[in-house]
Design an enzyme around this catalytic site. Structure first.
Site, PDB file in Angstrom:
ATOM      1  N   ASP A   3       0.847  -1.187   0.000  1.00 34.45           N
ATOM      2  CA  ASP A   3       0.000   0.000   0.000  1.00 34.45           C
ATOM      3  C   ASP A   3       0.888   1.245   0.000  1.00 34.45           C
ATOM      4  O   ASP A   3       1.674   1.463   0.926  1.00 34.45           O
ATOM      5  CB  ASP A   3      -0.905  -0.007   1.231  1.00 34.45           C
ATOM      6  CG  ASP A   3      -1.841   1.181   1.252  1.00 34.45           C
ATOM      7  OD1 ASP A   3      -2.887   1.134   0.577  1.00 34.45           O
ATOM      8  OD2 ASP A   3      -1.516   2.175   1.943  1.00 34.45           O
TER       9      ASP A   3
ATOM     10  N   GLU B 210       7.769   5.697   6.044  1.00 33.58           N
ATOM     11  CA  GLU B 210       9.070   6.338   5.856  1.00 33.58           C
ATOM     12  C   GLU B 210       9.091   7.726   6.493  1.00 33.58           C
ATOM     13  O   GLU B 210      10.108   8.159   7.041  1.00 33.58           O
ATOM     14  CB  GLU B 210       9.418   6.415   4.364  1.00 33.58           C
ATOM     15  CG  GLU B 210       9.610   5.070   3.681  1.00 33.58           C
ATOM     16  CD  GLU B 210      10.690   4.205   4.331  1.00 33.58           C
ATOM     17  OE1 GLU B 210      11.575   4.753   5.017  1.00 33.58           O
ATOM     18  OE2 GLU B 210      10.646   2.973   4.162  1.00 33.58           O
TER      19      GLU B 210
ATOM     20  N   HIS C 136      10.128   7.899  10.076  1.00 38.72           N
ATOM     21  CA  HIS C 136      11.559   7.992  10.389  1.00 38.72           C
ATOM     22  C   HIS C 136      11.988   9.449  10.543  1.00 38.72           C
ATOM     23  O   HIS C 136      12.873   9.757  11.334  1.00 38.72           O
ATOM     24  CB  HIS C 136      12.389   7.313   9.299  1.00 38.72           C
ATOM     25  CG  HIS C 136      12.221   5.829   9.245  1.00 38.72           C
ATOM     26  ND1 HIS C 136      12.386   5.018  10.356  1.00 38.72           N
ATOM     27  CD2 HIS C 136      11.887   5.000   8.217  1.00 38.72           C
ATOM     28  CE1 HIS C 136      12.177   3.756  10.007  1.00 38.72           C
ATOM     29  NE2 HIS C 136      11.869   3.719   8.722  1.00 38.72           N
TER      30      HIS C 136
ATOM     31  N   ASP D 251      12.321   1.226  12.782  1.00 40.94           N
ATOM     32  CA  ASP D 251      11.547   0.106  12.246  1.00 40.94           C
ATOM     33  C   ASP D 251      11.302  -0.932  13.330  1.00 40.94           C
ATOM     34  O   ASP D 251      12.083  -1.081  14.268  1.00 40.94           O
ATOM     35  CB  ASP D 251      12.313  -0.567  11.097  1.00 40.94           C
ATOM     36  CG  ASP D 251      12.294   0.252   9.828  1.00 40.94           C
ATOM     37  OD1 ASP D 251      11.208   0.711   9.435  1.00 40.94           O
ATOM     38  OD2 ASP D 251      13.367   0.434   9.227  1.00 40.94           O
TER      39      ASP D 251
END
Length: 229
Positions: A159, A167, A170, A176
């Site tokens: 998706d 992302e 971050h 992660d």
């Protein structure tokens, strides 16, 4: 974990139907192989102690680059009471304009100590697009500036809004956690392509607010010391 392009084609999906280009802008060159990145679905050696250490270091370097950029701007006007704003430039990823805008909206509605804002001056990080065997990732350009690279093929398999929001997480300091459930945004590609959740959970929201309340204060102190020299 990536789905072969031939399978997508057989299913009637293509880069064009997904609104994604086939080649990135000339300026959107991926980071050099071997440079530390924080990837959406992990590196080939994900899970090894060395890989985990490298990813943690890359995530920290990326977040600190953005934090330092924001703090140095704020140091020029330390009495401002406006919310901390992180400015991004998405001109290097035109194929993902909708996903980037949606990811920004999701984060801005989820946290209160920091805001994401599009702009062309005073930019703290950028978005880029193209093809890279490592997929999408967050990294630094070697000059202390952070950027997010969005990979075409990976954004077909997973998706695209989730990839982009992940992302962007971050940028805000989150690492992660591939073993997490789909409800955890920073689990990235861990739950598989069927996961479409693009929202951070309560723990992730709280962590970002904490980082930008405490981490930003420390970065501001350093920026003020630097400006006073």
């Amino acid at each position: 974990m990536r789905m072969p392009l031939s399978v997508l084609t057989a299913a009637g999906l293509s880069l064009a139907t997904l609104g994604l280009g086939t080649a990135g802008p000339a300026s959107a060159t991926p980071t050099a192989e071997g440079a530390p990145v924080v990837a959406y679905d992990g590196s080939p050696s994900a899970g090894s102690p060395a890989d985990a250490k490298a990813e943690a270091a890359a995530n920290r370097a990326f977040f600190e680059a953005v934090l330092r950029s924001v703090a140095e701007k704020r140091a020029a006007n330390p009495k401002s009471t406006a919310a901390v704003t992180v400015v991004y430039n998405a001109s290097g990823a035109p194929s993902f304009a909708t996903q980037i805008a949606r990811g920004t909206q999701i984060w801005n509605s989820s946290v209160s100590n920091v805001r994401l804002q599009a702009g062309s001056s005073g930019v703290d990080f950028t978005y880029r697009e193209g093809n890279d065997p490592r997929g999408s990732y967050a990294s630094t350009d070697g000059h202390g500036r952070g950027y997010i690279f969005l990979d075409y093929r990976q954004n077909q398999t997973y998706d695209s809004t989730r990839v982009t929001a992940h992302e962007t997480g971050h940028v805000l300091g989150l690492p992660d956690h591939y073993s997490g459930p789909c409800s955890e945004l920073m689990s990235g590609g861990g739950p598989g392509p069927s996961c479409t959740n693009a929202y951070p959970n309560s723990a992730e929201r709280s962590r970002v607010n904490q980082l930008w309340a405490n981490g930003f204060a420390a970065a501001m102190d350093k920026a003020l010391e630097k400006s006073a020299r």
